[in-house]
Every structure is written in C-alpha cells, then in structure tokens.
Enzyme design. Structure first.
Site, mmCIF file in Angstrom:
data_model
loop_
_atom_site.group_PDB
_atom_site.id
_atom_site.type_symbol
_atom_site.label_atom_id
_atom_site.label_comp_id
_atom_site.label_asym_id
_atom_site.label_seq_id
_atom_site.Cartn_x
_atom_site.Cartn_y
_atom_site.Cartn_z
ATOM 1 N N GLY A 143 -39.009 39.822 3.339
ATOM 2 C CA GLY A 143 -40.613 40.156 3.545
ATOM 3 C C GLY A 143 -41.589 38.803 3.341
ATOM 4 N N GLY A 188 -48.126 36.316 0.129
ATOM 5 C CA GLY A 188 -49.132 35.133 0.190
ATOM 6 C C GLY A 188 -48.524 33.875 -0.006
ATOM 7 N N GLY A 216 -45.124 32.906 0.849
ATOM 8 C CA GLY A 216 -44.209 32.522 1.738
ATOM 9 C C GLY A 216 -43.350 33.697 2.213
ATOM 10 N N LYS A 264 -36.990 33.003 -2.078
ATOM 11 C CA LYS A 264 -38.505 32.910 -1.585
ATOM 12 C C LYS A 264 -38.730 31.381 -1.367
ATOM 13 C CE LYS A 264 -42.444 34.011 -4.661
ATOM 14 N NZ LYS A 264 -42.953 34.754 -5.682
ATOM 15 N N ASP A 306 -50.730 40.161 -14.423
ATOM 16 C CA ASP A 306 -50.890 40.737 -12.867
ATOM 17 C C ASP A 306 -49.336 41.889 -12.950
ATOM 18 O OD1 ASP A 306 -51.917 41.291 -10.463
ATOM 19 O OD2 ASP A 306 -50.480 39.670 -9.326
#
Ligand code: NAG
Ligand code: NAG
Ligand code: NAG
Ligand code: NAG
Ligand code: NAG
Length: 945
Positions: free
Chosen positions: A605, A608, A610, A626, A727
C-alpha cells in the site's frame, strides 16, 4: 428494533438487587472455621451475604472480590476450594502465620493482586498458576514452600500471567535455574528471587527486558554463576542485587547504559577485570563491589555510597592510575579472560616487586619475560603487550590461546624469543623486522601444524630473582610441548604449579572460560515461527481527512481544512530524543533482498509517508517494510520517522505493532514492522463488502475493542513514560490472522507531561472526527484525548459508521455528536446498531455496556472521561463472557517480539551458513520494552464498589 422481552431482560440485569453469593459465604466461613484463631475474623455465623463482613469487599453483583485480613496473626490452613471465589481480584493475606498447603489458584482469572508473603505455607501445588490471566502482583516471599520435597521450580503456566508486573519469591525455596520464560513476560518489572537455591546463569532471554528491579542475591548451595553481561541491556533497571553468588567474568563495559540504575550490589562474587570507566561515572545511590577480584585503578566513583574492599586493585586510592607496565600486563590478562590464578597473583602496582606469577624483570625493574607455559590459558593475545618495550622473551607454549599475534608486537625491539607452540594461533603471523621467528609448532591453523625448528631456550640470566613458575623443570618446555598429550600436559601443569600457586591453580583448572563466552550476544536465537506488518490500510484514503493546523498559544485555530496526504504536523518526540535503538538498525541491502529490491508486486500500500512493501525472509517470516519516498522527506516526515522509532523502541506490547528494525543509510528512511496479515480494522469495518470480506462478528469487535484498550492503557500508564497516541482510529488498528488487534502508527505520539492533570500544548495533529473537543479548541492535550478517540472507535464498532461522513444527513455527519443524542434511547440505539451484526438477546447486554462506555469516553470534559484502565475493566468481562464460544482466543503465534530484525536475519543466515559481513549489526544498547509501574494507587482505590 428492541423486543419488549429484551427490555425486560435488560431491566432485570440492571436493577435486580442481588442477594450475595451463598457459595462465596460458605467458602469464607470454611476459611474462618479452619483457623486456630477464628476470633480474629468477627464474621456472623448466619447469612448468605458476606459483603458487609469485615475485611471482605464485593463487586456490583455482590460477589466477593477482595479479602484483606493482612497482619492479623491468623494461624491455620486455607480452604482448598478457595479458587471457587471466581471474582476475586485482590487477596491480601500477607504477614500472618497461615500454614499448611497453599490451595491451587487455578482459574482465578480475575485475580490481580495476590499477597501471600510472610506466612508459613509449606507447599504449593503445581497447578497453582494455571489461568491466572489477570495477575499483576504476586508475592510469595518467606514461605517454606515444598521444603520437605527439596524445593520447587516455577511452573511454565506462570507465563499465562502476561500482565504480571511484580513477582517476588524471596526465601521461598526455589531451586534449579532461573526459568527462560521470564524473559518473554514483557510486563514484568519487579523480580525478586533472593535467598533461594537457584543455580545456573542469568538467562539470555532476559536480554532487553524491562525489569526495574532484579534481585537475585544470596542464593544458597551452588549459587548462580556465569557472566553478567546480559544485565547491561536491561536499561530500565533501578536496582540490581547480585551479591552472594558465584558470578564470573567482568563487569560489562557498557554498564553505563543503565541510566536509571540507583543501586548495584556485586559483593561476594568471582568477578574480575577492570572496573569500567562508565561505572565510575554513574551517579548511583549505592554501589558495592566488595569481595571480588577486580584489578587496575579504583575509579573516582560518582556514586553516593561506594565500597570496594577485598579486591586486587593496584593502588588503594581512588582516581590514582596504575603503573604503565601494570596496565600493559592487565591488558594481556584481559585478553586471556583474567584467569583467577594470575589475577590473585598479579596484585599491587609493581610487577617486579611482588612475586607476580610468570613475570621476570631485570635489575632495572623492567619486565623482560612473560613465562606462562602450560597453564591452560585461553582467550587471545593483547596488543597491549607491545607497550612492554623491555620484553626479551615470551613463553606461552602449551596453552589454548587463539586469535592472531597482534601486529604491533613487531615493535618489541628487544624481543628475542616468542614461543607460542601448542596453541591455536590464527594466520597471518606478523613480520618481525628483527628477524625473530615465533615458535608456532602445534598450532593447527598455522603451517597445517607442521613442525618448525624451535628457537631454543634463550633464558635471560639477568633476572631479578622473581619466582619462575615453571621452576627447573621447564628447560625443555617449548620444543616438546606440541608432542605432549593433553593428559601429560595436565600432569606436568599440576606438578609444576601446585607447589607455587597452590589452591588458586586448582581452582583455575575448573574455570576454563571467562568473559569472552558471555561477551557476545549470540546465545538464544530462536527462529521466529511466523509473522509480522503493518501500517496503514492501503485502501484507506484517510489522509484526506487528516487536519494539519497550526494552532497558537491563545488557542485560536486559523483553519480546519481537510488536507492532502503527507501534511500531518508533528513536533514528534524525536525532537528531544536521540534515537536510542541502536540494535534495531538494519542495512538497506538486507531489506532490498527480502523485498526483491522493492518490487512493485510486493507493494502492500501507499500512504502519505511512502510505500509499504511486504518482505519475506528465507524461512517464510513475513515483514512489512515502510519506505519513505525520496520526494516527501520533509522535516516533518523526518520528525514522524524519528518519533516512531523513538516510541516503538521504548514500548513493546502485544497490542502495539512491533518495530523490528529501521534503516537510515544515505537518503533511505525505512521502518520495518511485524506483518499484520488482515490489514487495518477500517477495511473490515467499513469496506468489507468491496474487499469481499465477512463482516466482523460482535464477538470479534469486543475482542478488538479490548485489545486496543489494553494497548492504549499500556501506552498511557504502563510504559516507562506516558505516551499520547494522538491519532487513534480504525485505519491505525491492525489485525493479525486471528483478528488480534494492535495499535500502529506512532508518528504523532507525544510524551505526556509528568503529573496527572498536566497537559501539553502542541501543534494540532490527528484526524478530524476523532479529535477531542478541548484539543481541537485549545491544542492542549492529555491522555484523555486518546480516550475520546477510543470512544469514537467504540461507536464505529457498534454502528459500522465512520466517524465523519459528509454523505450522511447533516445531523449524523459527525458520529460522536449524533451518538450522544441517541445512546440513551434504547430504541434508537438498537436501530443504530450495524446492520451487518446479527444482534441476539445475549448480545444486547454487551451492546448497551459498550454504548455506555463510548458515551463515557467521549464526555465533553476530559476529567469526566475514564482512563483506559477503566475501559479495560469494562471490556474484559464482556470478552470473558464469549470465551465459551471462542475457538481462537489467546493463541499468540509464537513470535518473539523482543527480537529485532537484524537478530532474526542473523539467526536465519547463520542457520544457512551465509555471509553476514554486509550487515550492520550494531550491538549497542537496545530497545526498551514494557514496564508497568506504581500499581499501589490503582489497587487501593479499586475495591469495585
Ligand atoms: C499470635 O498468635 C499466637 C497464638 O495463636 C500467640 O501466641 C501470639 O502471641 C500472637 N502474636 C501476636 C503478635 O498477637
Ligand atoms: C510441591 O510439592 C508437591 C508435593 O510433593 C507437588 O505435588 C507439587 O507439584 C510441588 N509444587 C511444584 C510447584 O512443583
Ligand atoms: C599496540 O596496540 C594497542 C591497541 O591498538 C595500543 O594501545 C598500543 O599503544 C600499541 N602499542 C604500540 C607500542 O604500538
Ligand atoms: C511492585 O514492586 C515495587 C518495587 O518493590 C513496589 O514499589 C510496588 O509498590 C509494587 N507494587 C505493588 C502493587 O505491590
Ligand atoms: C532445596 C531445599 O529444600 N531447601 C531448603 C528449603 O527450606 C528448608 C527450611 O528452611 C531448608 O532446610 C531446605 O534446605
């Protein structure tokens, strides 16, 4: 729709006054009647309701949940059916004279606190620990458990107590080794096992453990032994007591990494070597080094109280350096791992004045000979010998020394003879300009063991009269050693050395290897059996609703706009935190390899930040990689990157996604996580149809809510520092194959300020729809902002609706606001339940409880919101209820979360004999996992009423 009978059921459940549990009362009476002094418990003889009895407390269903008769001099046994008090969560029986066998505690799944210390219990059944899944504190100290049958060992089922923080069993007759499994109990913070009969070493599995207190002192009998290097990785330690054991080797060089340490007691062991400079610099409250074999200078200790009597320091005054030659010889000794006979002979500050075993000097008091053949010396040759410029002869034949001859030995201008025959020296031999030819016969790796002509005995006759350990009998030593059998070497050794070195030599024969064996962390690699991943749900376009607003101190907000990807603000905690996770570092090359050079087909996937790739190790272990895109390496992105590493290397919990490694080579910024095969919760909750998935059952949703609550509780209160996630939302909650949930994405995490009420003003960050109002308005954040977000997630789990959806009618666009309107109206609440759920009668009770909790968590005033611990307490019994229907519960997939990626890869490569040289295996200090603290408060107030 709410069926009338459901309403009735609900009302019954809520309002029926329960009359106390007759069985609870019965067991308590048995307890009292079994005592020698029952009058200490003034309880009535009649009645089914024990809730008002002295020392007894009940929960809201009038089940006994606390028994607190501590320090009453109670004498007599406990009833064997005590574990029928199934709601028991706090048992305080300490400081009595209770005796007889401890009953099994098997199945007391609510039990959090068990104080059984300072009694006279005489045995403990082997199923005592079975299923104590809530246990946080267990004290068994000072009971003579199983003494008549030779002591006992901790059963493996203790591992089921994954929340255990305090375990103390001092003087409780434990025997055998310290169990390995303690290393996988991530919550364990206080471990006190002093005064037992433990043997063996400190298990390698405790590497990186979050222990704050480790007391292993004063074992009886054989005592604990081996090196103590592993303690240097336990960076949370505040108190380390190892005194009164048989530990060997040196104090780890990196002991200074224990920055929280206040007390260190090493008294009465067999520790050797120099005291590391780092230890001298530590601002300890108390340091005890007495009764060991430490050498070299005494550091100018910064500890408040320090003692170091009965050691082999060169001078008695702190801060005074040793003579240059002494340091050179101690370096040599260090290479050989400080053999005890030499350690106890090489004392004082003058190698020529004090009968140092095997050292010969000339009339000028210069060392001219090292004469230590056939002493079973192992280890390697130290370059520090090159500093003894007066050396004429070195005789080390017939030992077990390995490694190379240090290159700077060629600078020894006077050296005439170097006998290394019969060892295990590695090539290449350095080139001695003086023409000196070392005697290396009988070294299998040199010349294939071929014989060379020995250079003869160049016995210097200018000696100052030091005792030569080989006396008269060594005239033929160097040339003939290689032909001797081990057996005859030994014989010779004993006959030569015994008269001189006496007991010390005998002792040293028994202790062949020192620090080197322990210096390297190659011990306990276990191949990870399965998986690991990752972060953001690729299908989730959540970055569009992230807000990125600069707020200012007067609390006004300039804009509140949805913004594009990659624009999250963060002051990160990386700002003030240097990344401390040295051993998580991994080379890009390895990551290239496991992702097939970041192949597009391995893409999981994009976000934002990377691209996330799936990687697979040769053994099938999956990881999520990631990789920051070069284009977005803004300073904010770097902040988040650093924050994520800083947080994740400090916190490790089974409900937080583990960081396995990272890379910062060149322009690369890469994070490696465990792979979470089911992806994000948002996918299963909101997009299950488009992904062709089954909707989540109610049972699964409850389990997920509990997992998340546990992860957040840990982040808020149980970790070493308090963190605020900022978050929390379904796209940051990831699911494993068994639908166990873990919280991820720690890029916005803030360190919570000290003190409960304190808040910190930050730049606003997070996701609209989940933001607590006070945070949105003032930018002041506390852990209660996360509680708010958690409440919104609960609403989403209940309704299947997203927190914010502009396609919904205006009044329900903002889920939290709308939910508040409907939650108290049972009909509306029923109508709001996710249609994908098949709500049955037995579900509705839990639906109401969740609705209530969601409301509570989203209270307008932060102070009115509960803490996450409360959420856990509300959720746990609901999940418990579903256990009987649950086939996939507590099975964790056997991942060793404590193992950073580089260790996994290393182990895997070693297993296959592959080259490791290109890897960046930093062996420095490491991640700082779980560590709950200070439970005293939460349990004194928590009597459940
Ligand atoms: C405890 O009880 C024993 C007898 O049961 C008695 O001899 C002793 O004095 C008591 N100790 C205290 C401190 O009350
Ligand atoms: C303690 O001793 C009893 C009786 O010998 C035994 O059944 C039990 O398994 C022992 N406990 C442990 C924990 O080994
Ligand atoms: C030999 O090497 C050691 C370690 O590298 C160094 O400390 C020492 O000064 C060197 N000595 C000489 C004489 O080169
Ligand atoms: C856990 O142990 C620590 C250290 O001994 C102590 O301070 C703390 O009070 C203990 N917690 C409980 C709940 O007993
Ligand atoms: C191994 C063992 O059983 N050790 C001790 C247990 O406790 C009793 C009483 O203190 C000792 O006598 C045992 O030696």
């Amino acid at each position: 729709m709410l069926h009338p009978s459901l309403t009735l059921l609900l009302l019954l459940l809520l309002f029926h006054p329960n009359a106390g549990d007759p069985n609870d009362a019965k067991i308590l009476r048995q307890l009292r009647n079994g005592l020698d002094n029952p009058e200490q418990l003034p309880w009535p003889d009649e009645g089914d309701d024990p809730c008002g009895w002295k020392y007894i407390f009940c929960d809201s269903n009038k089940r006994v949940n606390q028994i607190q008769p501590k320090g009453l001099n109670l004498s007599g046994p406990l009833p064997q059916n005590l574990n029928q008090l199934t709601m028991l969560f706090n048992l305080g029986l300490q400081n009595n004279r209770l005796n007889g066998p401890l009953p099994s505690f098997r199945g007391l799944s609510k039990l959090k606190y068990a104080y059984l210390d300072n009694n006279n219990f005489d045995s403990i059944p082997s199923d005592f620990f079975d299923g104590l899944q809530s246990l946080e504190v267990l004290a068994l100290d000072h009971n003579n458990l199983n003494a008549s049958t030779g002591g006992w060992q901790l059963p493996e089922t203790l591992q089921e107590s994954t929340q255990l923080t305090n375990f103390s069993c001092m003087g409780c007759n434990l025997t055998g080794p310290i169990p390995q499994f303690l290393g996988s109990m991530n919550s364990l913070s206080f471990l006190k096992l002093s005064n037992n009969y433990l043997t063996g070493d400190i298990p390698r599995s405790l590497n990186d453990s979050a222990l704050q207190v480790l007391w292993l002192n004063n074992q009886q009998g054989e005592r604990l032994s081996g090196g103590i290097d592993v303690v240097a990785s336990m960076v949370s330690l505040t108190s380390l007591w190892l005194h009164g054991n048989a530990f060997t080797g040196t104090i780890p060089e990196n002991i200074g990494a224990l920055s929280s340490l206040k007390e260190l007691n090493l008294n009465g062991n067999n520790l050797v070597g120099l005291v590391p400079r780092g230890l001298g610099d530590m601002k300890l409250g108390k340091l005890d080094l007495n009764n060991n074999h430490f050498m070299g200078p005494i550091p100018d200790f910064k500890a408040a109280t320090v003692s170091y009597d009965v050691n082999n320091f060169c001078v008695s005054k702190p801060g005074v350096p040793c003579a240059f030659e002494v340091m050179a010889l101690l370096g040599f000794l260090g290479g050989l791992n400080y053999p005890l006979n030499l350690v106890d002979s090489w004392t004082g500050n003058d190698p020529c004045g004090g009968n140092w075993l095997g050292i010969k000097c000339n009339a000028d008091g210069k060392v001219i000979m090292i004469n230590l053949p056939n002493l079973n010396l192992s280890g390697s040759l130290s370059p520090s010998v090159a500093n003894l410029g007066s050396l004429v002869e070195i005789r080390l034949g017939g030992n077990d020394i390995s490694g190379v001859v240090p290159g700077n030995w060629t600078s020894l201008a006077s050296l005439k003879s170097l006998d290394l025959s019969g060892n295990n020296i590695y090539p290449p031999l350095p080139d001695f300009k003086t023409g000196l030819k070392p005697v290396v016969v009988g070294n299998p790796l040199l010349n294939g063991g071929a014989k060379t002509t020995p250079s003869g005995n160049n016995n210097p006759s200018t000696g100052s009269g030091n005792v030569d350990p080989s006396g008269n009998t060594n005239s033929n030593s160097s040339s003939s050693d290689s032909h001797e059998t081990k057996k005859s070497k030994r014989k010779q050794l004993v006959s030569i050395v015994a008269p001189i070195a006496g007991v010390a030599a005998a002792a040293f024969l028994l202790i062949p290897l020192y620090a080197y064996c322990f210096r390297r962390r190659n011990g306990g690699f276990q191949a990870p059996t399965s998986l690991v991943i990752h972060p953001r749900d690729p299908s989730d376009s959540d970055s569009a609703v992230k807000i990125a607003v600069a707020n200012n101190t007067n609390g006004s907000i300039s804009t509140l706009t949805g913004s594009g990807s990659g624009s999250r603000n963060s002051s990160g905690i990386g700002d003030s935190h240097i990344i401390e996770a040295g051993n998580l570092r991994i080379s890009v090359q390895v990551l290239r390899k496991v992702t097939e050079n970041f192949a597009p087909e391995n893409e999981l996937g994009r976000g934002g930040f990377g691209v996330v790739y799936k990687g697979e190790l040769d053994d099938g272990t999956k990881i999520a990689v990631k990789r920051m895109e070069a284009g977005v390496i803004s300073s904010k992105a770097l902040d988040e990157f650093q924050s994520e590493i800083a947080v994740l290397s400090k916190v490790r919990h089974r409900h937080l996604v583990s960081l396995l490694g990272y890379s910062t080579e060149g322009n690369e910024r890469i994070l490696v996580y465990e792979y979470m095969p089911q992806g994000a919760l948002s996918k299963h909750l909101f997009h299950w149809k488009s992904h062709d998935l089954e909707p989540l059952s109610w049972k699964r949703r409850l389990n997920i809510a509990l997992d998340v609550a546990r992860g957040m509780e840990y982040l808020h209160t149980l970790a070493h520092q308090s963190f605020i996630h900022r978050d929390l939302k379904p796209s940051n909650i990831l699911l494993a194959d068994d639908f166990k949930a873990k919280v991820s994405d720690f890029g916005l995490v803030k360190l919570a300020p000290e003190g409960e009420k304190a808040s910190v003003v930050t730049r606003l960050a997070g996701t609209f729809g989940y933001l607590a109002p006070e945070y949105a308005v003032t930018g002041k954040i506390t852990t209660k902002a996360d509680v708010f977000s958690f409440g919104v997630v609960l609403m989403e789990l209940l309704t299947g609706l997203m927190a914010l959806d502009e396609d919904r009618p205006e009044e329900s666009q903002y889920l939290a606001a709308w939910f508040w309107h409907i939650k108290s109206d049972k009909k509306k609440l029923m109508a709001a339940i996710d249609p994908a759920l098949d709500v049955k009668e037995e579900t509705f009770e839990s639906v109401s409880i969740i609705a209530e909790l969601a409301g509570h968590c989203t209270a307008r005033e932060p102070s009115q919101r509960p803490d996450m611990g409360h959420a856990v307490n509300v959720l746990a019994p609901l999940v418990e209820k579903w256990k009987p229907f649950d086939d996939d519960t507590e099975e964790y997939s056997g991942i060793d979360y404590s193992l950073p990626l580089n260790q996994m890869v290393k182990g895997w490569q070693e297993a296959e004999g592959k080259d490791l040289s290109y890897m960046d295996l930093e062996d420095s200090k490491s991640s700082i996992p779980a560590r709950p603290t200070g439970f005293a408060d939460s349990f004194t107030s928590a009597d459940g009423r």
